[in-house]
Structure formats: C-alpha cells, structure tokens
Design an enzyme around this catalytic site. Structure first.
Site, PDB file in Angstrom:
ATOM      1  N   CYS A  38      -5.262  -3.397   2.327  1.00 18.47           N
ATOM      2  CA  CYS A  38      -5.007  -3.480   3.768  1.00 18.47           C
ATOM      3  C   CYS A  38      -6.270  -3.684   4.609  1.00 18.47           C
ATOM      4  CB  CYS A  38      -4.207  -2.259   4.215  1.00 18.47           C
ATOM      5  SG  CYS A  38      -3.259  -2.594   5.711  1.00 18.47           S
ATOM      6  N   GLU A  95       0.858  -1.208   0.000  1.00 22.92           N
ATOM      7  CA  GLU A  95       0.000   0.000   0.000  1.00 22.92           C
ATOM      8  C   GLU A  95       0.891   1.255   0.000  1.00 22.92           C
ATOM      9  OE1 GLU A  95      -2.206  -0.060   3.651  1.00 22.92           O
ATOM     10  OE2 GLU A  95      -3.457   1.673   3.146  1.00 22.92           O
ATOM     11  N   LYS A 143      -9.380   2.477  -1.880  1.00 25.40           N
ATOM     12  CA  LYS A 143      -9.654   1.794  -0.601  1.00 25.40           C
ATOM     13  C   LYS A 143     -11.015   2.205  -0.039  1.00 25.40           C
ATOM     14  CE  LYS A 143      -7.159   0.878   3.757  1.00 25.40           C
ATOM     15  NZ  LYS A 143      -5.906   1.205   4.484  1.00 25.40           N
TER      16      LYS A 143
HETATM   17  C1  ACM Z   1      -4.082  -0.169   7.115  1.00 26.51           C
HETATM   18  O1  ACM Z   1      -5.186  -0.282   6.577  1.00 26.51           O
HETATM   19  N1  ACM Z   1      -3.075   0.404   6.488  1.00 26.51           N
HETATM   20  C2  ACM Z   1      -3.855  -0.698   8.462  1.00 26.51           C
END
Ligand code: ACM
Length: 268
Positions: free
Chosen positions: A147, A38, A109
C-alpha cells in the site's frame, strides 16, 4: 504467465469468514501469481492492542498461512497476500509470498500510514526479489511492497534495480492517488505492477474508514491492462509476458538504467 488479483472486503475480526471468501473467489481458478489485499486476514481498523493480539498470527504457523498454503498446493500457483503478523511481542503489517510447495517468504511494510503507526512496528526486512518458477519452468522475478509504500518511489525502484519483473502490491487504499500513480511506478521502472486493493468500509464504535477498490494491473509501458470496479468482489487473472519487463530501453538512445546520473543524485 497467468497473473492477477483478488479484490474483496475483508470482514474486520473474522479470519474464518475471510478465508472462506478467498476460497470461494479463487475456487478452481488457474493462476501462476495471484495478489490479495493488505491485512486480508484481519481487516484494517484496529481500536486496541487486544484486537491486534487476537487477529494477528505467526508466520508460517497460523491458520491464514495454512489456508493459503493449502490453496497454493491445490491450485499449483503462488499467492501474495497482506497479513497481520505477530512475531514475539511485536506486530507487523506484512505481506507473504506463498509457493505451491508451501514455502513462505515474508515482507514487512516499511512505510506505515497514519494510525498504523500506533499498532504496528516499522518493517525491518530488506526489499528483495523472490524468484518463482511457473508450470512451464519459466522463472520470474517478483517483489513485494504494501500500500502506502507506493508514495516512496525508492521502494519500487529498489525492487526494480534488483531485477523485479512483477511488483506485487497488496493494498487497503483510502486516498484517490495510488491507482493513477502506479502508472508512473510501472513506467519509470518498466515493470508489471499488480495493486490488489480492498473494497467497502471498516466500521467500529470509535470510527470508520472507507476503501477505494479499483485494483489495477499495469504493464512495463504504463498501459492499464485492467482497472477493477469500486465495490465488487473480483478475481481477475490475465495472461502477461514477464519478459517485457526485462527491456529497459525507452528508445534506441535511452535506457532507464544506463542513463541514470547516479553521481548527481543525493538520496540521503
Ligand atoms: C495504506 O497504506 N493502507 C493507505
């Protein structure tokens, strides 16, 4: 199919150094699909909006996208990477799939973690499948999540129900659970999962945050095909058979999809 991850420590604020490190770790490696962490262009721990402006880039025109395109064209493979994206006056914690012909697909995300909510807009794109074509002409359905999306099982499920065989999961993990939890995401959906985590710390004058490394690759039967180290740079590429993810039978009597009792579920 040759699939795997690249684990490293992005340097906060130094996109050029991050590109250099990625190039060095990939070098001439052969892969069909390689997953990077990420926010691999920027680092994670933002302190103000001007850092975000400076370190984000538009997709597909920015220098990080261009560098990944060049690598994919040269190595004839696909890369999925986290990226700090700018779109108009908004910033997204995004992931891109770069094809060997230079085409780029974006995912943003959906579930922002903790202080990410201060910096990024919530993802506004649907979870979808991106088919890739391997050098042997085989077609494989891939999906992206980022993530903290892991803790919402609907994310991987939505990708799996659309046919994902391999879920690509760029990560900057700070808690200790995900690497174990991905066992369930893989098993409950009979999919391959590739979690590419980062290592090291981001240290700023106003705080610091540590990341847990230990990237993981899981098979549709929940086998850990690879567990990475806590802190080393690694480029791990395995031979996997994506057709294993097409079989949703658990035994002759049970099927992960046809046994679902949708009429009894209430998900909203
Ligand atoms: C995250 O979502 N970077 C913990």
């Amino acid at each position: 199919m040759k699939a795997g991850y690249l684990q490293f420590r992005p340097v906060f604020g130094d996109t050029d150094a991050n590109i250099k490190k990625i190039r060095k770790l990939i070098s001439r490696k052969r892969f069909d699909l390689l997953v990077l962490p990420e926010l691999a262009n920027s680092g994670y721990l933002f302190s103000n909006k001007s850092e975000l402006k400076e370190l984000s880039e538009e997709i597909p025109g920015g220098k990080f996208c261009s560098a990944l395109k060049e690598i994919c064209i040269k190595n004839k493979g696909h890369i999925v990477s986290g990226i700090c994206e700018r779109s108009g006056n908004k910033f997204y914690n995004s992931s891109i799939l770069v094809y060997p012909d230079g085409k780029i697909i974006t995912y943003r995300k959906l579930h922002l973690f903790n202080t990410e909510k201060k910096w990024f807009a919530k993802g506004n794109l649907h979870l979808k499948i991106n088919e890739i074509r391997l050098q042997n002409s085989e077609r494989v359905k891939t999906g992206m999540m980022i993530c903290f999306d892991w803790i919402f099982p609907e994310t991987a499920r939505t990708l799996a129900l659309q046919g994902a065989q391999v879920i690509c999961h760029p990560s900057n993990l700070v808690m200790q659970y995900c690497q174990r939890a991905m066992f369930t995401r893989a098993l409950e959906n009979h999919v391959f999962t590739i979690t590419a985590n980062r290592t090291g710390k981001d240290v700023k004058s106003d705080g610091e945050i540590s990341f847990t490394g230990q990237s993981v690759i899981l098979s549709p039967r929940g086998n850990y095909l690879f567990k990475g180290s806590k802190s080393r740079d690694e480029c791990v590429i395995l031979d996997i058979d994506p057709s294993e993810a097409l079989n949703k039978n658990i035994n002759p009597q049970n099927n992960l999809y046809s046994d679902r009792r949708k009429e009894f579920y209430k998900l909203h």
